[in-house]
Design a protein around this motif. Structure first.
Motif: not given
Length: 440
Positions: A129-141
């Motif tokens: 979903g749209t959340g996949s793009e958000l975490i793909a560009k993030s610095d989450l571990t």
């Protein structure tokens, strides 16, 4: 593992109290849960079939959990008696039934609305979903990302029971460590796993609980805290397995998805025609007096549950050394005698083909994906862009205990959105979805 450590009365949050209590610490756990708003909300959460009509009442999350707690108490109490007979001298061994009862009551608290499809809907939002793009560009571990893309109701239950939310009691429900540990079916992190026991935000509490109880730590290729199972988890898991297998079949019969004859055959498979001759004689006597179809099914179901309760208590006590060493593999159900094991396999295979794929189940799964995905996106956008006008309209719908600061890390905001949506009932989620979509 040592029973004297395994049955500590220490609580999450270490709340200080000077009030003399006549009830045991573990009985207080049960009372604290049964009177909670979280438990009450479960009456409006789907178990398998959609919430009932006015004429046919099937199980919801609450009725399922109440039944599991009843079965769990029976298994736990039997185990306690057998451990005492075997010479286990721990002061609290007699409380095992109550501990298991409480854990069973709480075991599904972290499940989102719309049944098991709710878990998949949350994961889907962050994977496709749209959340996949958000975490793909993030610095989450990697571990933080895995918490979201592999969302699991078990880990969420541990979070609800032990996390200190804003304005709420320290340590969540402030339950005893044994009760909390008894719901952790998968005592490991989310990396490379679909089933796990804790989110990264709750890792310190998880480690504290396991270390205090003396549960062995296991090697983990990712270097993340991983432990053996707490012994009483096996009893909670067995009670859940017994109830959902039997009750899903009974619900399917009430909804005319399967016939009474099919139900009768599946439940009688748990008894051997030769060695269990007395059961069949009793059944025939009962059926001669009882003609109501559903009453007959209820009788058979109670007989099956009674047998499985005894079998699971036997399996647990017969394997106690391996369980305490953290070396027992699988679930108690896996070790049933051949007759009962074959019968359980027949029920499970039938349910997978004919119950869980029924059109009513598929319909609620489809609805759940749309509703949960929309609500997650709405709350995440409001947290990420707090100054926008639409975000200000959404903010009043964020419960105070889940509010996060505008400058909070992305992981905290995403987990807060998951907290909000997973805590909703089916009815409230649908109602809010309609408001968001402007259809009211």
């Amino acid at each position: 593992m040592d029973w004297n450590k395994l049955l500590t009365t220490q609580r999450t949050g270490n709340p200080a109290t000077h009030i003399r209590q006549e009830r045991t610490e573990f009985k207080r756990d049960y009372d604290r849960l049964i009177f909670s708003a979280t438990i009450r909300r479960m009456q409006n959460k789907t178990q398998v079939f959609p919430l009932p009509s006015a004429s046919v009442f099937v199980h919801n999350r609450l009725t399922h959990s109440l039944e599991v707690s009843s079965v769990g108490y029976s298994i736990g109490d039997m185990v306690a008696t057998r451990l005492k007979d075997a010479g286990v001298c721990s002061h609290y061994v007699g409380e095992i039934g109550t501990i298991v009862q409480s854990a069973c009551l709480a075991h599904d608290m972290g499940n989102p609305p719309f049944g098991h499809s709710g878990e998949r809907a949350i994961s889907h939002y962050f994977t496709a979903g749209t959340g996949s793009e958000l975490i793909a560009k993030s610095d989450l571990t990697i571990a933080q990302r895995s918490d979201l893309i592999n969302f699991d109701g078990n880990a969420n239950t541990f979070r609800l029971l032990s996390h200190t939310f804003a304005g709420r009691r320290e340590g969540g429900f402030a339950l005893t460590f044994p009760t909390v540990a008894s719901i952790i079916k998968y005592p490991r992190a989310s990396v490379d796993r679909k089933k796990f026991g804790y989110f990264q935000q709750d890792v310190e509490t998880f480690v504290q609980v396991m270390e205090t109880l003396g549960v062995p730590r296991l090697p983990d290729e990712n270097g993340l805290p991983t432990y053996a199972r707490y012994p009483l988890v096996y009893l909670v898991e067995a009670a859940d397995d017994i109830c959902y297998q039997m009750m899903d079949v009974e619900d399917a019969c009430r909804l005319d998805i399967i016939s009474a004859e099919q139900t009768n055959d599946m439940m009688c498979n748990f008894f051997d025609r030769v060695t269990d001759k007395q059961f069949f004689e009793t059944r025939d006597k009962v059926f001669a007096r009882v003609t109501d179809i559903h009453e007959r099914v209820a009788f058979l179901r109670s007989m099956v549950i009674g047998r499985l309760v005894n079998r699971c208590a036997d399996i647990f006590t017969n394997n106690i050394d391996a369980i305490l060493a953290g070396q027992f593999k699988g679930s108690l159900i896996d070790y049933l005698p051949q007759t009962e094991k074959n019968a359980m396999d027949i029920v499970a295979n039938f349910a997978a083909k004919h119950i869980y794929k029924h059109h009513s189940v598929a319909e609620i799964e489809l609805s759940g994906f749309t509703i949960i995905g929309t609500l997650l996106h709405t709350f995440i956008e409001a947290m990420l862009n707090p100054d926008r006008y639409y975000s200000k309209l959404v903010r009043p719908f964020i419960p105070a205990q889940f509010a996060v600061a505008d400058d909070a890390p992305l992981y905290d905001k995403l987990l807060a959105a998951v907290d909000i949506v997973s805590g909703m009932t089916d009815v409230y989620a649908l109602d809010l979805f309609k408001k968001v979509k402007g259809t009211i």
